[in-house]
Design an enzyme around this catalytic site. Structure first.
Site, PDB file in Angstrom:
ATOM      1  N   PRO A  66      25.485  11.308  20.103  1.00 13.19           N
ATOM      2  CA  PRO A  66      26.798  11.504  20.608  1.00 13.19           C
ATOM      3  C   PRO A  66      27.024  10.146  21.773  1.00 13.19           C
ATOM      4  O   PRO A  66      25.997  10.514  23.033  1.00 13.19           O
ATOM      5  CB  PRO A  66      27.206  12.504  20.751  1.00 13.19           C
ATOM      6  CG  PRO A  66      26.085  13.262  21.127  1.00 13.19           C
ATOM      7  CD  PRO A  66      25.055  12.881  20.388  1.00 13.19           C
ATOM      8  N   ASN A  67      27.495   9.482  21.231  1.00 12.30           N
ATOM      9  CA  ASN A  67      28.838   8.024  22.462  1.00 12.30           C
ATOM     10  C   ASN A  67      27.759   7.683  22.906  1.00 12.30           C
ATOM     11  O   ASN A  67      28.888   6.496  23.798  1.00 12.30           O
ATOM     12  CB  ASN A  67      28.996   9.427  24.147  1.00 12.30           C
ATOM     13  CG  ASN A  67      29.879  10.202  23.688  1.00 12.30           C
ATOM     14  OD1 ASN A  67      30.385  10.562  23.384  1.00 12.30           O
ATOM     15  ND2 ASN A  67      29.166  11.556  24.686  1.00 12.30           N
ATOM     16  N   ARG A 112      30.401   2.520  28.674  1.00 10.49           N
ATOM     17  CA  ARG A 112      30.936   3.913  29.555  1.00 10.49           C
ATOM     18  C   ARG A 112      30.016   4.176  30.627  1.00 10.49           C
ATOM     19  O   ARG A 112      28.773   3.593  29.908  1.00 10.49           O
ATOM     20  CB  ARG A 112      30.530   4.750  27.300  1.00 10.49           C
ATOM     21  CG  ARG A 112      29.974   5.497  27.894  1.00 10.49           C
ATOM     22  CD  ARG A 112      29.009   6.511  27.330  1.00 10.49           C
ATOM     23  NE  ARG A 112      28.429   8.158  27.988  1.00 10.49           N
ATOM     24  CZ  ARG A 112      27.301   8.512  27.551  1.00 10.49           C
ATOM     25  NH1 ARG A 112      26.648   7.857  26.767  1.00 10.49           N
ATOM     26  NH2 ARG A 112      27.044   9.612  27.517  1.00 10.49           N
ATOM     27  N   TYR A 136      25.202   3.613  32.341  1.00 10.48           N
ATOM     28  CA  TYR A 136      23.602   2.773  31.308  1.00 10.48           C
ATOM     29  C   TYR A 136      24.061   1.489  30.720  1.00 10.48           C
ATOM     30  O   TYR A 136      23.492   0.904  29.923  1.00 10.48           O
ATOM     31  CB  TYR A 136      24.395   3.020  30.129  1.00 10.48           C
ATOM     32  CG  TYR A 136      24.726   5.334  29.901  1.00 10.48           C
ATOM     33  CD1 TYR A 136      23.574   5.520  29.980  1.00 10.48           C
ATOM     34  CD2 TYR A 136      25.154   5.954  30.098  1.00 10.48           C
ATOM     35  CE1 TYR A 136      23.534   7.235  29.853  1.00 10.48           C
ATOM     36  CE2 TYR A 136      25.963   7.644  30.173  1.00 10.48           C
ATOM     37  CZ  TYR A 136      24.449   8.248  30.064  1.00 10.48           C
ATOM     38  OH  TYR A 136      24.353   9.376  30.131  1.00 10.48           O
ATOM     39  N   ASN A 159      17.292   8.747  20.306  1.00  9.23           N
ATOM     40  CA  ASN A 159      17.701   8.998  21.866  1.00  9.23           C
ATOM     41  C   ASN A 159      19.165  10.050  21.497  1.00  9.23           C
ATOM     42  O   ASN A 159      20.156  10.070  21.062  1.00  9.23           O
ATOM     43  CB  ASN A 159      18.436   8.243  22.823  1.00  9.23           C
ATOM     44  CG  ASN A 159      19.034   8.539  23.740  1.00  9.23           C
ATOM     45  OD1 ASN A 159      19.626   9.920  24.390  1.00  9.23           O
ATOM     46  ND2 ASN A 159      19.751   7.364  24.584  1.00  9.23           N
ATOM     47  N   ALA A 173      23.721  14.245  24.118  1.00  8.60           N
ATOM     48  CA  ALA A 173      24.240  15.539  25.494  1.00  8.60           C
ATOM     49  C   ALA A 173      23.430  16.543  24.209  1.00  8.60           C
ATOM     50  O   ALA A 173      23.522  17.972  24.674  1.00  8.60           O
ATOM     51  CB  ALA A 173      25.262  15.647  25.523  1.00  8.60           C
ATOM     52  N   ASP A 211      14.946  21.558  15.944  1.00  9.94           N
ATOM     53  CA  ASP A 211      14.528  22.582  14.472  1.00  9.94           C
ATOM     54  C   ASP A 211      14.399  21.068  13.593  1.00  9.94           C
ATOM     55  O   ASP A 211      12.858  20.949  12.874  1.00  9.94           O
ATOM     56  CB  ASP A 211      15.377  23.381  13.810  1.00  9.94           C
ATOM     57  CG  ASP A 211      14.964  24.969  14.959  1.00  9.94           C
ATOM     58  OD1 ASP A 211      14.340  24.809  15.714  1.00  9.94           O
ATOM     59  OD2 ASP A 211      15.946  25.764  14.279  1.00  9.94           O
ATOM     60  N   GLU A 216      11.665  10.698  21.780  1.00  9.71           N
ATOM     61  CA  GLU A 216      12.505  11.165  22.751  1.00  9.71           C
ATOM     62  C   GLU A 216      12.903  10.204  24.075  1.00  9.71           C
ATOM     63  O   GLU A 216      12.013   9.450  24.637  1.00  9.71           O
ATOM     64  CB  GLU A 216      12.877  11.818  23.572  1.00  9.71           C
ATOM     65  CG  GLU A 216      14.137  13.011  24.057  1.00  9.71           C
ATOM     66  CD  GLU A 216      14.184  13.893  24.478  1.00  9.71           C
ATOM     67  OE1 GLU A 216      13.069  14.950  24.228  1.00  9.71           O
ATOM     68  OE2 GLU A 216      15.049  14.159  25.492  1.00  9.71           O
ATOM     69  N   HIS A 225      15.597   7.877  26.592  1.00 12.73           N
ATOM     70  CA  HIS A 225      16.927   7.863  27.549  1.00 12.73           C
ATOM     71  C   HIS A 225      17.047   6.723  28.206  1.00 12.73           C
ATOM     72  O   HIS A 225      16.110   6.853  28.507  1.00 12.73           O
ATOM     73  CB  HIS A 225      17.406   9.044  28.702  1.00 12.73           C
ATOM     74  CG  HIS A 225      16.876  10.499  27.227  1.00 12.73           C
ATOM     75  ND1 HIS A 225      18.380  11.587  26.843  1.00 12.73           N
ATOM     76  CD2 HIS A 225      16.551  11.672  27.645  1.00 12.73           C
ATOM     77  CE1 HIS A 225      17.779  12.087  25.893  1.00 12.73           C
ATOM     78  NE2 HIS A 225      17.238  12.122  26.843  1.00 12.73           N
ATOM     79  N   SER A 276      19.037   6.381  30.929  1.00 13.62           N
ATOM     80  CA  SER A 276      18.892   7.155  31.958  1.00 13.62           C
ATOM     81  C   SER A 276      17.627   7.621  32.438  1.00 13.62           C
ATOM     82  O   SER A 276      17.419   8.155  31.678  1.00 13.62           O
ATOM     83  CB  SER A 276      20.396   7.459  31.778  1.00 13.62           C
ATOM     84  OG  SER A 276      20.622   9.200  31.577  1.00 13.62           O
ATOM     85  N   ARG A 331      19.353  13.107  37.743  1.00 13.02           N
ATOM     86  CA  ARG A 331      20.911  13.086  37.358  1.00 13.02           C
ATOM     87  C   ARG A 331      21.021  14.420  37.963  1.00 13.02           C
ATOM     88  O   ARG A 331      20.443  15.634  38.243  1.00 13.02           O
ATOM     89  CB  ARG A 331      21.403  12.367  36.842  1.00 13.02           C
ATOM     90  CG  ARG A 331      21.263  11.170  36.095  1.00 13.02           C
ATOM     91  CD  ARG A 331      21.523  10.517  34.851  1.00 13.02           C
ATOM     92  NE  ARG A 331      22.835  10.777  34.924  1.00 13.02           N
ATOM     93  CZ  ARG A 331      23.458  10.927  33.667  1.00 13.02           C
ATOM     94  NH1 ARG A 331      22.928   9.945  32.325  1.00 13.02           N
ATOM     95  NH2 ARG A 331      25.207  10.848  33.848  1.00 13.02           N
TER      96      ARG A 331
HETATM   97  C1  DQA Z   1      21.618   9.808  27.555  1.00 11.53           C
HETATM   98  C2  DQA Z   1      21.576  10.872  28.739  1.00 11.53           C
HETATM   99  C3  DQA Z   1      22.228  12.172  28.160  1.00 11.53           C
HETATM  100  O1  DQA Z   1      22.332  13.715  29.155  1.00 11.53           O
HETATM  101  C4  DQA Z   1      23.483  11.585  28.376  1.00 11.53           C
HETATM  102  O2  DQA Z   1      24.615  12.569  27.593  1.00 11.53           O
HETATM  103  C5  DQA Z   1      23.982  10.116  27.196  1.00 11.53           C
HETATM  104  C6  DQA Z   1      22.936   9.198  27.341  1.00 11.53           C
HETATM  105  C7  DQA Z   1      20.668   8.388  28.104  1.00 11.53           C
HETATM  106  O3  DQA Z   1      20.264   7.795  27.406  1.00 11.53           O
HETATM  107  O4  DQA Z   1      20.038   8.706  29.378  1.00 11.53           O
HETATM  108  O5  DQA Z   1      24.620  10.477  26.717  1.00 11.53           O
HETATM  109  O6  DQA Z   1      20.706  10.155  26.626  1.00 11.53           O
END
Ligand code: DQA
Length: 145
Positions: free
Chosen positions: A9-10, A17, A22, A73, A76, A86, A97, A99, A101, A106
């Site tokens: 998401p996002n 953003r 990011y 990724n 959140a 799961d 995994e 990220h 950031s 953080r």
């Molecule tokens: C994120 C880190 C997450 O905590 C955050 O909610 C994101 C982006 C990252 O790529 O740094 O949406 O996954």
């Protein structure tokens, strides 16, 4: 090697953003960089992004039919989703995994990942390069298997 890259998401808003956190690259930029790296390395990638937990789970489940590894990724959902975790366990594929950031530097709530304990590893804090490093990690898994 075939790899599914999942953006949660996002992440469709990358480039606009919180650019201080990011970066300036859009999701299309990240995907284009990954496709070109994958081609150089002889791997095939498919990318998907969704803001919906169910769609992310469907994509992970579908990967069972064709992918050798998953780079994710979870945004959140990393910090909230037992359902995503799961799904990762259920498909029994190596999962990396990622990220952008450094989630460990953080807010406290970002330090906990439901995915990390069931992933092969976690790459955080290198911006778009986190994905590139994950691609290298996925390929090295294949070589060592
Ligand atoms: C994120 C880190 C997450 O905590 C955050 O909610 C994101 C982006 C990252 O790529 O740094 O949406 O996954």
């Amino acid at each position: 090697m075939k790899i599914l890259v999942v953006h949660g998401p996002n992440l469709n808003l990358l480039g606009t953003r919180e650019t201080d956190v990011y970066g300036e690259q859009t999701l299309d930029d990240v995907n284009a960089m990954l496709s070109s790296e994958a081609e150089k390395l002889g791997a095939e990638i498919r990318t998907m992004q969704s803001n919906s937990e169910g769609a992310l789970i469907d994509a992970i489940q579908d990967a069972r039919g064709w992918a050798d590894a998953i780079i994710i990724n979870p945004g959140a959902y990393t910090h909230t989703s037992i359902a995503l975790r799961d799904a990762v366990v259920a498909v029994d594929l190596p999962v990396i995994e990622v990220h952008l950031s450094n989630v460990h530097a953080r807010e406290d709530f970002r330090r906990h990942s439901y995915i990390a304990p069931v992933a092969v590893g976690q790459i955080v804090g290198f911006g778009a390069d986190s994905y590139r490093l994950a691609l290298l990690a996925a390929l090295s898994l294949e070589r060592s298997s």
